[in-house]
Design an enzyme around this catalytic site. Sequence first.
Site, short mmCIF file in Angstrom:
data_model
loop_
_atom_site.label_atom_id
_atom_site.label_comp_id
_atom_site.label_asym_id
_atom_site.label_seq_id
_atom_site.Cartn_x
_atom_site.Cartn_y
_atom_site.Cartn_z
N GLU A 26 -3.98 1.86 12.37
CA GLU A 26 -3.03 2.54 12.48
C GLU A 26 -3.86 4.06 12.76
O GLU A 26 -4.40 4.57 12.23
CB GLU A 26 -2.20 2.98 11.24
CG GLU A 26 -2.38 2.73 10.50
CD GLU A 26 -1.11 3.46 9.46
OE1 GLU A 26 -0.11 3.96 10.34
OE2 GLU A 26 -1.43 3.01 8.49
N LYS A 160 2.20 1.55 -2.32
CA LYS A 160 2.41 2.43 -2.95
C LYS A 160 3.54 3.45 -4.20
O LYS A 160 4.52 2.52 -4.08
CB LYS A 160 2.58 3.63 -1.84
CG LYS A 160 1.79 4.93 -2.53
CD LYS A 160 1.80 5.76 -1.09
CE LYS A 160 0.37 6.65 -0.97
NZ LYS A 160 0.13 7.40 -0.05
N1 PSU Z 1 2.37 4.90 3.88
C1 PSU Z 1 1.07 5.94 3.10
N2 PSU Z 1 0.20 6.41 4.29
C2 PSU Z 1 0.74 6.89 5.23
C3 PSU Z 1 1.63 5.80 5.27
C4 PSU Z 1 2.80 4.96 4.26
O1 PSU Z 1 0.35 5.76 1.61
O2 PSU Z 1 0.35 7.04 5.90
C5 PSU Z 1 2.76 5.16 7.25
C6 PSU Z 1 2.49 4.52 7.26
O3 PSU Z 1 2.29 4.57 8.90
C7 PSU Z 1 3.52 3.08 7.19
C8 PSU Z 1 4.52 4.50 7.23
O4 PSU Z 1 3.66 1.98 8.51
O5 PSU Z 1 4.33 5.29 6.98
C9 PSU Z 1 5.75 4.42 6.52
O6 PSU Z 1 7.31 5.02 7.62
P1 PSU Z 1 7.91 5.15 7.20
O7 PSU Z 1 8.36 4.79 5.67
O8 PSU Z 1 9.27 5.51 8.02
O9 PSU Z 1 9.19 3.59 7.72
#
Ligand code: PSU
Length: 305
Positions: A26, A160
Amino acid sequence: MYNDLLAIQPEVLMALQNNKPVVALESTIISHGMPWPKNVETALAVEQAVRDAGAIPATIALINGQSKVGLSRDEINYLGQTNGVWKVSLRDMPYVLSKQLTGATTVAATMRIAAMAGIRVFATGGIGGVHRGATATMDISADLTEMSNTNVAIVSAGVKSILDIGLTLEYLETMGIPVVTYGQDAFPSFYSSASGFTTPLRLDTTKEIANMLSLKWKMKLNGAVLIANPLPAGSDVAPDVMEAHIVAALHEAEKQKIAGKEVTPFLLKYIAEHSKGESLEANIALILNNAALAGRIAVDLSGLD
Ligand code: PSU
Ligand code: MN
């Protein structure tokens, strides 16, 4: 069928056409998950870790209105250095593409594009999930709903602890998404190899993981498998140290009324800035570890067809 919508790098296309192992990566982590220059260095090292495992890396992003599968070094640099690159989850995809914009893709958007290209294994750091306090805010990442649809295996370091791990596991269960921890009974929580939760499922070899993926999709049990890969011993951060940073970050987010798609990047940035780089080093170690495992799973899976 979808290939006129995608710009697939020649090396990746060749691998896919010849049933060689490919691992999707990603780009939100590059633009919104880590500070420059570590973000770019890490993105390149992650690609190398996939290669070292015997697979071809395909980092995914939207570049000038094109869904790119496999990025050049310049494109990775651009995503890592430019302010204001879009963070693209599913709902943002048609907007950013139709306006010919550039955006970094989250797990949800990356998975969808990977599946369109025929890639079945994806490595990331942490997935989005059910946020703490979601019973009031309804902040649940589209990563989870996407995982119930799309046939891609996701290797992450667990969930996380900025998220509510228990609720995230419940949600994954409801959506029929198998959660498999590699080689241990404890479900990992990103910076730590434990979380207080026991993993729903455990497999100890990449061969077994590949067999399970193949069987699942043959049976048309559609959707992802979440493969939780514990951080290597010695690189984890003490849970109470992390928890203090997380609580402070959540407090600050509330104070500043951070909402919607800004929540996750805000928390990640706050924690990275306040944990003296400790969390960043762990973050890099675990992503490399995930890329290597994903590469091995992709190799085993391509051997099954
Ligand atoms: N958690 C991490 N690092 C990240 C992300 C999440 O430790 O870079 C990023 C990933 O791309 C994940 C996104 O898909 O954040 C999720 O965002 P949201 O909670 O807005 O869906
Ligand atoms: Mn959200």
